[in-house]
Scaffold this motif. Structure first.
Motif, PDB file in Angstrom:
ATOM      1  N   PHE A   1      -2.414  -7.041   2.180  1.00 44.47           N
ATOM      2  CA  PHE A   1      -3.309  -6.088   2.825  1.00 44.47           C
ATOM      3  C   PHE A   1      -3.249  -6.236   4.338  1.00 44.47           C
ATOM      4  O   PHE A   1      -2.932  -7.307   4.870  1.00 44.47           O
ATOM      5  CB  PHE A   1      -4.765  -6.327   2.379  1.00 44.47           C
ATOM      6  CG  PHE A   1      -5.006  -6.024   0.930  1.00 44.47           C
ATOM      7  CD1 PHE A   1      -5.175  -4.722   0.500  1.00 44.47           C
ATOM      8  CD2 PHE A   1      -5.085  -7.055   0.002  1.00 44.47           C
ATOM      9  CE1 PHE A   1      -5.410  -4.448  -0.837  1.00 44.47           C
ATOM     10  CE2 PHE A   1      -5.321  -6.788  -1.334  1.00 44.47           C
ATOM     11  CZ  PHE A   1      -5.480  -5.476  -1.760  1.00 44.47           C
TER      12      PHE A   1
ATOM     13  N   ASP B   1       2.107  -3.715   9.093  1.00 46.89           N
ATOM     14  CA  ASP B   1       2.213  -3.493   7.663  1.00 46.89           C
ATOM     15  C   ASP B   1       3.506  -4.154   7.203  1.00 46.89           C
ATOM     16  O   ASP B   1       4.301  -4.622   8.047  1.00 46.89           O
ATOM     17  CB  ASP B   1       2.162  -1.998   7.313  1.00 46.89           C
ATOM     18  CG  ASP B   1       3.229  -1.182   8.032  1.00 46.89           C
ATOM     19  OD1 ASP B   1       4.338  -1.718   8.242  1.00 46.89           O
ATOM     20  OD2 ASP B   1       2.960  -0.019   8.368  1.00 46.89           O
TER      21      ASP B   1
ATOM     22  N   GLU C   1       0.776  -1.229   0.000  1.00 45.55           N
ATOM     23  CA  GLU C   1       0.000   0.000   0.000  1.00 45.55           C
ATOM     24  C   GLU C   1       0.810   1.284   0.000  1.00 45.55           C
ATOM     25  O   GLU C   1       0.324   2.320  -0.437  1.00 45.55           O
ATOM     26  CB  GLU C   1      -0.960   0.003   1.207  1.00 45.55           C
ATOM     27  CG  GLU C   1      -2.017  -1.079   1.131  1.00 45.55           C
ATOM     28  CD  GLU C   1      -3.078  -0.909   2.204  1.00 45.55           C
ATOM     29  OE1 GLU C   1      -3.813   0.084   2.161  1.00 45.55           O
ATOM     30  OE2 GLU C   1      -3.157  -1.786   3.078  1.00 45.55           O
TER      31      GLU C   1
END
Length: 606
Positions: free
Chosen positions: A311, A348, A268
């Motif tokens: 994700f 993340d 991302e």
């Protein structure tokens, strides 16, 4: 949409030399009448990649990669068709003309205007990097990058820079004239207020240059130095150079490090890509503040056959994954893999790889859920598959999704899996899908359909698999192979329209190629192939163009070509004779047809 005239493509093919184009990127060695190298599209120790200067065509006997100079740039540098044409035209000192626009299309910039904007963006890139090295307030930026674990080498490789505080640093540095300031506004580097005043868009931020497939800086992403400041990330706006729904951060850098890319990991953020690179995971890319689009997927599958979406495990991450899955449906087919990796909540890629290290992180990537498992597990979790009602609802929810899959083996296997889950016959699902109208795809990619020779992304030029067709047996294929080897043979066929009445595979293509060469006798092999790009015949022409004669001399080639045409003429006469004989059995021949059948009998059987 603007189109490149076919006449320009023809002229371009006659003026560039594919040997020069490829040799500048893959060093070639002379080998007889051709040139050779180790194939840039697959790993090999013995050169099997050949380039024919006569045909202006390349072919690999190992992986079956083949094509023209345009196709080589599309495959090797991952350019679109217009970008490849622009690159070749620039090297030949030509300007690409564009004709025709559709309502709603933005006017296309001239090559000179675009070059000026690219040069300006490079100057901005250089300026930000210089500020990270020299600005008096640079230490806060340096400390931030070191705190994130980045080395100077990785920061330099990704071109990371620093936009110092202040409203007009870049404006003063690069905006030396009104015209230059206008260009800076056009590229999104300056913001223009209603009163005409202009100021820097990026201030007191870590700067990440966004590069296109050719390594040109087209936009920037800026991150604040303190998480208390907002917005945390600021991206360039849409500009003539930058369309966020088409670009992927880190793709250029991945291609520079890895010639063969077995998979791409879609994350991302910029820092995720850079941090993974710091841990020698060099196949990560990021979308630019938008959901994954159909254009993104096309770009990804030009480079690799496996895409893994990464994700966060929270609700937002799962919703983003579902959107990515929906956008991927129209491009999923056999030979392509999409998988989904969900990280622990609160993590993340940047933080996780620091905790578990490269080996464990890559193991998690390898264990990511397959496309089919993710889709059916998500739907099954929403329905009670132990009940008839639940299974019926499962089929109803899956039906519009599977209807978007392109026809092929993959679609059929998905139907089979749904049939097993729902405990019904596959035929019933296929019938339901045939009655389902797939929804129109939305998102950044829009709904525009590609034009012939227009401004669009093209499919990779070569097709892997299968051996070279060194002995095309049918007369149509024999004629086409010789014709592609030497287009100057076309006049030897006479009027090709007499062959159009034959009902045999490939005859329409042969007749059309002959007619084309009749009206354009100076076309090269590569120009002929380019005329059929994006048609059902492209693959066949490319394969036949790879054919090589055992004895490569003009007389032998001419004899083989005319012999193939004579075989087709005989088939034409035989078909006419059979038709007349059938008519004769019913006693319906005219006097003229009686004369004709005697003449045909004499020609065919005496």
């Amino acid at each position: 949409m603007a189109r490149i005239p076919q006449s320009f493509i023809d002229e371009l093919m006659s003026r560039i030399d594919i040997v020069d184009v490829i040799d500048a990127r893959v060093p070639l060695k002379k080998a007889g009448h051709e040139y050779k190298a180790c194939c840039p599209f697959h790993n090999e120790k013995t050169p099997s990649f050949t380039v024919s200067q006569n045909k202006q065509f390349y072919h690999c006997f190992g992986c079956q990669a083949n094509g023209t100079a345009i196709g080589f740039l599309m495959e090797y540098e991952h350019l679109t068709f217009p970008e490849s044409v622009e690159e070749l035209a620039r090297s030949a000192g030509m300007t690409v003309p564009y004709e025709g626009t559709r309502a709603g299309d933005k006017p296309r910039q001239t090559s000179r205007e675009a070059d000026d904007l690219y040069a300006l963006m490079q100057q901005a890139d250089d300026y930000y990097r210089q500020q990270l090295r020299e600005h008096t307030g640079r230490q806060q930026a340096v400390d931030y990058l070191k705190g994130r674990g980045l080395s100077g080498r990785i920061a330099a490789e990704f071109g990371i820079g620093y936009a110092p505080p202040g409203w007009d640093n870049l404006l003063k540095k690069l905006g030396s004239s009104a015209e230059r300031q206008k260009q800076l506004v056009t590229t999104g580097m300056l913001i223009e207020k209603d009163d005409g005043k202009r100021y820097d868009r990026f201030r007191h931020r870590i700067m990440f240059p966004i590069r296109d497939r050719r390594g040109r800086t087209i936009a920037f992403g800026g991150r604040v130095l303190s998480d208390e400041d907002q917005p945390k990330y600021l991206n360039s706006p849409e500009t003539p150079l930058f369309h966020k729904g088409r670009e992927l951060y880190g793709l250029y850098e991945a291609r520079q490090v890895l010639r063969q890319i077995p998979r791409l990991l879609v994350v991302e953020g910029y820092m995720d890509v850079v941090s993974l690179a710091q841990f020698d995971i060099r196949y990560a890319v990021a979308t630019l503040g938008t959901a994954t689009t159909a254009d993104h997927l096309q770009q990804l599958f030009k480079v690799t056959s496996e895409v893994v979406f990464c994700f966060d495990g929270d609700r937002a991450g799962r919703e983003a994954a579902w959107r990515a899955m929906e956008n991927a449906l129209p491009v999923m087919r056999e030979g392509r893999q999409i998988r989904f990796l969900f990280l622990p909540e609160g993590e993340d890629p940047d933080t996780l790889v620091r905790q578990v290290g490269k080996a464990e992180f890559e193991q998690q990537v390898a264990r990511a859920a397959s496309f089919s498992d993710y889709l059916f597990n998500r739907l099954s979790a929403q329905n009670d598959t132990a009940s008839i009602d639940g299974r019926a609802n499962l089929v109803e929810q899956a039906r519009p999704l599977l209807a978007q899959l392109p026809p092929g083996v993959y679609r059929q296997m998905m139907i089979s899996q749904l049939a097993q889950l729902a405990r019904i016959d596959e035929h019933r699902i296929e019938t339901a899908l045939s009655q389902t109208k797939p929804p129109r795809q939305r998102g950044e990619a829009g709904e525009r359909q590609p034009d012939r020779a227009g401004e669009r992304s093209r499919q990779p030029q070569h097709r892997r698999g299968g051996g070279q067709d060194r002995q095309p047996f049918s007369p149509v294929r024999r004629a086409l192979a010789r014709l592609l080897h030497n287009p100057a043979l076309a006049p030897e066929a006479g009027d090709p329209q007499r062959l159009a009445q034959l009902e045999i595979p490939g005859i329409d293509l042969l007749v059309t190629v002959l007619e084309t060469l009749r009206h354009h006798p100076n076309l090269t092999t590569s120009a002929v192939i380019e005329r059929w790009r994006d048609t059902e015949y492209a693959r066949h022409l490319e394969k036949l163009a790879a054919w090589q004669p055992e004895i490569d001399d003009e007389a032998s080639l001419k004899h083989e070509f005319t012999a193939a045409i004579e075989s087709l003429d005989r088939l034409r006469l035989e078909a006419r004779y059979d038709m007349l004989m059938t008519k004769s059995n019913h006693g319906n021949l005219t006097p003229e047809e009686k004369v004709e059948i005697r003449q045909l009998s004499s020609q065919l059987f005496h």
